[in-house]
Design an enzyme around this catalytic site. Sequence first.
Site, PDB file in Angstrom:
ATOM      1  N   LYS A 113       0.753  -1.228  -0.093  1.00 51.06           N
ATOM      2  CA  LYS A 113       0.158  -0.047  -0.186  1.00 51.06           C
ATOM      3  C   LYS A 113       0.841   1.117   0.036  1.00 51.06           C
ATOM      4  O   LYS A 113       0.562   2.084  -0.993  1.00 51.06           O
ATOM      5  CB  LYS A 113      -0.899   0.167   1.087  1.00 51.06           C
ATOM      6  CG  LYS A 113      -2.056  -0.547   0.993  1.00 51.06           C
ATOM      7  CD  LYS A 113      -3.300  -0.494   2.128  1.00 51.06           C
ATOM      8  CE  LYS A 113      -4.446  -1.259   1.796  1.00 51.06           C
ATOM      9  NZ  LYS A 113      -5.534  -0.548   1.374  1.00 51.06           N
ATOM     10  N   LYS A 196      -3.058 -11.814  -7.741  1.00 50.48           N
ATOM     11  CA  LYS A 196      -3.738 -12.718  -6.995  1.00 50.48           C
ATOM     12  C   LYS A 196      -5.264 -12.532  -7.165  1.00 50.48           C
ATOM     13  O   LYS A 196      -5.773 -11.531  -7.193  1.00 50.48           O
ATOM     14  CB  LYS A 196      -3.580 -12.311  -5.495  1.00 50.48           C
ATOM     15  CG  LYS A 196      -4.206 -13.435  -4.584  1.00 50.48           C
ATOM     16  CD  LYS A 196      -3.502 -13.002  -3.114  1.00 50.48           C
ATOM     17  CE  LYS A 196      -4.935 -13.184  -1.986  1.00 50.48           C
ATOM     18  NZ  LYS A 196      -5.092 -12.554  -1.015  1.00 50.48           N
ATOM     19  N   LYS A 199     -11.073 -10.904  -3.515  1.00 52.36           N
ATOM     20  CA  LYS A 199     -12.490 -10.629  -3.464  1.00 52.36           C
ATOM     21  C   LYS A 199     -12.894  -9.043  -3.533  1.00 52.36           C
ATOM     22  O   LYS A 199     -13.772  -8.723  -4.106  1.00 52.36           O
ATOM     23  CB  LYS A 199     -13.046 -11.336  -2.217  1.00 52.36           C
ATOM     24  CG  LYS A 199     -12.600 -10.882  -0.763  1.00 52.36           C
ATOM     25  CD  LYS A 199     -13.248 -11.553   0.191  1.00 52.36           C
ATOM     26  CE  LYS A 199     -12.658 -12.546   1.024  1.00 52.36           C
ATOM     27  NZ  LYS A 199     -11.500 -12.111   1.648  1.00 52.36           N
TER      28      LYS A 199
HETATM   29  N1  AQP Z   1      -6.164 -16.052  -4.540  1.00 49.20           N
HETATM   30  C1  AQP Z   1      -5.977 -16.740  -3.494  1.00 49.20           C
HETATM   31  N2  AQP Z   1      -5.275 -18.133  -3.853  1.00 49.20           N
HETATM   32  C2  AQP Z   1      -5.165 -19.019  -2.851  1.00 49.20           C
HETATM   33  N3  AQP Z   1      -5.404 -18.395  -1.514  1.00 49.20           N
HETATM   34  C3  AQP Z   1      -6.208 -17.496  -1.142  1.00 49.20           C
HETATM   35  N4  AQP Z   1      -6.603 -16.887  -0.287  1.00 49.20           N
HETATM   36  C4  AQP Z   1      -7.299 -15.747  -0.659  1.00 49.20           C
HETATM   37  N5  AQP Z   1      -6.988 -15.467  -1.775  1.00 49.20           N
HETATM   38  C5  AQP Z   1      -6.358 -16.433  -2.229  1.00 49.20           C
HETATM   39  C6  AQP Z   1      -6.450 -17.516   1.265  1.00 49.20           C
HETATM   40  O1  AQP Z   1      -7.684 -17.391   1.967  1.00 49.20           O
HETATM   41  C7  AQP Z   1      -7.661 -17.329   3.316  1.00 49.20           C
HETATM   42  C8  AQP Z   1      -8.475 -16.204   3.773  1.00 49.20           C
HETATM   43  O2  AQP Z   1      -8.033 -14.900   3.219  1.00 49.20           O
HETATM   44  P1  AQP Z   1      -8.834 -13.788   3.565  1.00 49.20           P
HETATM   45  O3  AQP Z   1     -10.198 -13.438   2.693  1.00 49.20           O
HETATM   46  O4  AQP Z   1      -8.859 -13.578   4.946  1.00 49.20           O
HETATM   47  O5  AQP Z   1      -7.734 -12.644   3.156  1.00 49.20           O
HETATM   48  P2  AQP Z   1      -6.915 -12.276   1.965  1.00 49.20           P
HETATM   49  O6  AQP Z   1      -5.953 -12.978   1.503  1.00 49.20           O
HETATM   50  O7  AQP Z   1      -6.516 -10.577   1.859  1.00 49.20           O
HETATM   51  O8  AQP Z   1      -8.115 -12.485   0.592  1.00 49.20           O
HETATM   52  P3  AQP Z   1      -8.554 -11.627  -0.529  1.00 49.20           P
HETATM   53  O9  AQP Z   1      -9.594 -12.298  -1.293  1.00 49.20           O
HETATM   54  O10 AQP Z   1      -7.300 -11.033  -1.148  1.00 49.20           O
HETATM   55  O11 AQP Z   1      -9.426 -10.306   0.121  1.00 49.20           O
HETATM   56  P4  AQP Z   1      -9.302  -8.921   0.233  1.00 49.20           P
HETATM   57  O12 AQP Z   1      -9.204  -8.604  -1.231  1.00 49.20           O
HETATM   58  O13 AQP Z   1     -10.270  -8.222   1.149  1.00 49.20           O
HETATM   59  O14 AQP Z   1      -7.884  -8.433   0.528  1.00 49.20           O
HETATM   60  C9  AQP Z   1      -6.057 -17.064   3.521  1.00 49.20           C
HETATM   61  O15 AQP Z   1      -5.347 -18.353   4.018  1.00 49.20           O
HETATM   62  C10 AQP Z   1      -5.663 -16.573   2.468  1.00 49.20           C
HETATM   63  O16 AQP Z   1      -4.228 -16.862   2.013  1.00 49.20           O
END
Ligand code: AQP
Length: 330
Positions: A113, A196, A199
């Site tokens: 960030k 990556k 969501k």
């Molecule tokens: N693309 C991915 N591939 C593999 N693992 C993933 N995880 C998330 N995206 C992927 C794994 O899911 C678990 C929960 O993640 P989270 O939703 O708590 O946080 P995050 O990793 O920040 O997920 P996002 O989707 O990228 O959320 P935002 O967009 O809100 O930041 C973790 O074990 C993560 O590794």
Amino acid sequence: MDTKRMISGIKPSGHLTLGNYIGALQNFVKYQDDYEMFVFIANLHTITVPQDPSELRNNLEEAALLYLAAGLNPQKATIFLQSDVLEHTQLGHILACYSYLGELNRMTQYKDKVAKGETNHTVGFYTYPTLMAADILLYDAHFVPVGIDQKQHVELTRDIAERMNNRYNKELFLIPEPLLEEVGVKIYDLQEPTKKMSKSDISDKGCIYLMDTPKKARKKIMSAVTDSLDKIAYDPINQPGISNLIVIAASLKKVSIEAILLETQDLRYGEFKKYVADIVVDTLETIQNKYAEIKEQNILQEVLVDGANKARTIANKKLKEVQRTIGIEL
Ligand code: AQP
């Protein structure tokens, strides 16, 4: 031999994605038979960035239902809402007092960030790794199943735990291990396969949500970015799009990358995408049918209350021990 304990969670900062399923949820389901599993909905982590309250409530309910629809069984796993167990925030504050600014400055998500020139991040976003450390250490978890992006936070958790154990000369905390799968630790965006799948991305074209209609999901796979090499090979550097699709197929079919390559080596890209789309759609349909069934049963509140009660008993005992050890409680 005592059953080993595991803890993990997903933050409902949007609709859960196929990345969340492959990197986290399907592994939670796999492990619930062999481990004492704690799985929470990390709602406190969502508010580290701005959220619309009604959207957040919907995402939260959807995430909890998806936990069950994906196969988490409340008889086997303790499923709860993070904010229902107040011990998380209390230990989070304590651990923040045993962490250094330099450590948090090194956290990749924060550094990214800053590198992007974003300056409006909240204090909560900055300190969220210490809250995550509390999420884990409260339960004396042996393992934390995570995707690759969360490994650094588990390493910080280990550092804080070791620091406190050394400082008070006792095994106050069990030192947890991150648990990463061989395949699927990072699922990439279908349109930008070096990024990556997340969501909260603004464009949803490269991201499959677990609640996407089969038609929509199929369309996203069929429009996935590939390359002009015209061969099905696992080569993340030169063929990131195709490699990502191979990993998606292997993870969902629970077979090796080699097994997928053997099965698909003679396919053209269009045929290969259809092959992957069939696997994805099959997974989504199974989850979505179960989702509808569970929603109908109206059991969510009961599951979350039971889960929180069970989690709280363990968390409270650990918190008290910590508070007595550091001297803030008689
Ligand atoms: N693309 C991915 N591939 C593999 N693992 C993933 N995880 C998330 N995206 C992927 C794994 O899911 C678990 C929960 O993640 P989270 O939703 O708590 O946080 P995050 O990793 O920040 O997920 P996002 O989707 O990228 O959320 P935002 O967009 O809100 O930041 C973790 O074990 C993560 O590794």
